[in-house]
Design a protein around this motif. Structure first.
Motif, PDB file in Angstrom:
ATOM      1  N   SER A 337     -38.007  71.625   4.822  1.00  0.00           N
ATOM      2  CA  SER A 337     -38.163  72.135   3.454  1.00  0.00           C
ATOM      3  C   SER A 337     -37.034  73.096   3.096  1.00  0.00           C
ATOM      4  O   SER A 337     -36.521  73.084   1.970  1.00  0.00           O
ATOM      5  N   SER A 340     -33.772  71.087   2.708  1.00  0.00           N
ATOM      6  CA  SER A 340     -33.753  70.399   1.411  1.00  0.00           C
ATOM      7  C   SER A 340     -33.358  71.350   0.282  1.00  0.00           C
ATOM      8  O   SER A 340     -32.550  71.004  -0.585  1.00  0.00           O
ATOM      9  N   LYS A 344     -29.990  71.250  -2.032  1.00  0.00           N
ATOM     10  CA  LYS A 344     -30.228  70.983  -3.452  1.00  0.00           C
ATOM     11  C   LYS A 344     -29.657  72.056  -4.362  1.00  0.00           C
ATOM     12  O   LYS A 344     -29.238  71.779  -5.490  1.00  0.00           O
TER      13      LYS A 344
END
Length: 536
Positions: A337, A340, A344
């Motif tokens: 998580s 990511s 991003k």
């Protein structure tokens, strides 16, 4: 954490391996062709009017040439002129455009002059205007002479060789001769260093960095952007205490902040932080307010002053930074998580890195003004970010809260895991705490977990359970939760006038909504009635 060089840039470097500067050809965009065509035409006209004088020569310098050779687009057009100042040239070019509007179809924009500021290493004025919609800077070729008594140079008109040698790196000293349509390498090392991915100073590193200490950060930025290697001699000189001290006397905080922001927003910010640590300039990059009077006042009156100075002087901060750059990439990959989010959002990555870097200052405060006797302290983390790195106040405050509440976050995780079956430690307990971060709780979560990892505390399972609960209960955006009833509605439904009681009631309403996610306005109103006597 992203690839340092694009595929096209790597391929461009490979294609350069067998080339000399005479072989290198740049591929210009249509707009660049128009700009170069215009400048060529003007140079021809100027030289035809001055046949007995030294001819006007125009060159594009610096980063544009480097990026073109690496296969990148560049909008950083700096034009070096050999016979006149940038303002003089831009003004004359504007007159030429006005007389030849039918040929070029463009009128000159106003010429904006950026004045020199020698005390902060801005040694020559620059003229800026727009050509065919692109911002272009004009400045004359120059040489710089320094003395041992002063770090402010005497700036003179120079030759292309002198102008190239005064630059921060050989690969940034490449010129593109517009009239001859060729790349020029006056340092004789720029093309080869670009092929090899080496950042080397044209003159001796010590002289280069003492002349302008900001070049230390610029080399670090280019190294982290392109995954290039800084020459060993240059890296050694970066550590020199005299160069470290020169930052304070020669470089403005704004310029340091700009370079650091580019490093943190670049392709490999961890490499940039690693080089800052190796160069021992963390005290410069992450400095507290350096105003002499304020520093002296803090030494006499700030309770945390000794602790703050100890973080710097003991080497603890440098060691912590070493731990950060050694462990952070492995840590990120352990948590999908987090990985990511970092991939991003550059802002998320920047906030996270700054938060973990500044952990040694957690909970420490310094005096920020001599004018007030009360409420005159500020979080050290916020001061470093806002006053030294010039990060906007809102962002600085958010990051500082993450740093300063690090130990509190640990306590909340522990309380939750130890008491999660008890109603008092459910949705309202967790949600009310998360709301204090105003949307940055995830950065706080992984900052705190990273700190626990550095301390070898085995808390990964507790943090995992806490994180899992937040998403299971859909609390990840709880900071956006609005009261079912606003103050005006609440007072009207209760038939009462507004007052201090209303704010206290609203403070109870949000936890109720967190514990009752499907609750209605009427149910909330009944709850308020049940506690009203506590406040009225």
């Amino acid at each position: 954490m992203l690839p340092a060089l694009s595929f096209s840039a790597k391929r461009a470097c490979r294609n350069m391996t067998s080339m000399t500067e005479n072989d290198l050809k740049l591929v210009l965009t249509d707009v660049e062709k128009k700009i170069c065509g215009l400048l060529n035409d003007y140079a021809d006209v100027y030289n035809s009017k001055h046949p007995n004088s030294k001819p006007l020569a125009l060159r594009i310098t610096g980063g544009w040439v480097r990026d073109k050779l690496l296969g990148h687009d560049s909008h950083d057009l700096d034009i070096a002129i050999n016979l006149m100042t940038g303002e003089q040239f831009a003004t004359q070019l504007g007159d030429y455009l006005r007389k030849n509007y039918q040929k070029y179809g463009v009128l000159p924009n106003n010429v904006h002059k950026i004045d020199k500021n020698p005390e902060k290493s801005k040694h020559l004025e620059t003229a800026t205007t727009k050509l065919f919609g692109v911002e272009v800077d004009f400045v004359n070729l120059r040489s710089e002479e320094y003395t041992e008594q002063s770090r402010i140079p005497v700036v003179k008109f120079g030759t292309p060789e002198e102008d190239a040698l005064r630059r921060d790196a050989t690969l940034n000293a490449l010129f593109y001769n517009i009239q001859q349509n060729k790349v020029e390498d006056f340092t004789k090392k720029g093309v080869q260093d670009l092929k090899s991915g080496i950042l080397r100073t044209p003159l001796s590193p010590r002289q280069t960095f003492l002349d302008d200490p900001l070049r230390v950060l610029r080399l670090i930025r280019f190294a982290s952007r392109y995954n290039f290697i800084i020459d060993e001699e240059a890296l050694k000189e970066m550590k020199d205490p005299e160069i470290n001290a020169a930052f304070g006397s020669k470089v403005s905080k704004e310029r340091i902040g700009v370079e650091v922001d580019k490093i943190l927003q670049g392709s490999d910010p961890v490499l940039g932080l690693s080089l800052i640590q190796q160069a021992h300039i963390e005290n410069v990059v992450f400095a507290l307010n350096t105003d002499p009077d304020l520093a002296a006042f803090n030494r006499k009156n700030c309770p945390d002053c000794d602790k703050i100075e100890e973080v710097y002087s003991s080497g603890h901060f440098n060691h912590h930074l070493l731990e950060v750059v050694t462990e952070v990439q492995r840590f990120v990959k352990q948590w999908p998580s987090l990985d990511s989010q970092v991939k991003k959002s550059r802002d998320f990555e920047k906030f996270f890195l700054l938060s973990i870097v500044l952990l040694p200052f957690a909970g420490l405060r310094s005096i920020w003004t001599l004018k007030k006797k009360t409420n005159n302290t500020i979080s050290v983390a916020e001061s470093i970010l806002k006053d030294n790195l010039k990060i906007v106040k809102g962002e600085s405050a958010q990051i500082a809260r993450i740093v300063d509440t690090n130990s509190l976050y640990v306590d909340v995780v522990n309380q939750f895991c130890a008491n999660r079956d008890q109603p008092a430690f459910g949705r309202s307990f967790v949600g009310t705490f998360l709301r204090t971060y105003k949307g940055t709780w995830e950065i706080a979560h992984f900052t705190s977990l990273f700190d626990q990892t550095l301390q070898n505390h085995k808390m990964a399972n507790q943090y995992y359970e806490f994180y899992k609960y937040i998403y299971e209960q859909q609390l990840q955006n709880c900071h956006e939760l609005k009261p079912l009833l606003n103050g005006k509605e609440m007072a009207s439904l209760l038939g009462m006038k507004g007052g201090p009681w209303l704010g206290k009631i609203n403070d109870r309403a949000i936890p109720w909504q967190l514990d009752n996610p499907r609750g209605t306005k009427q149910q909330l109103l009944e709850f308020v009635k049940s506690i009203l006597t506590e406040y009225v």
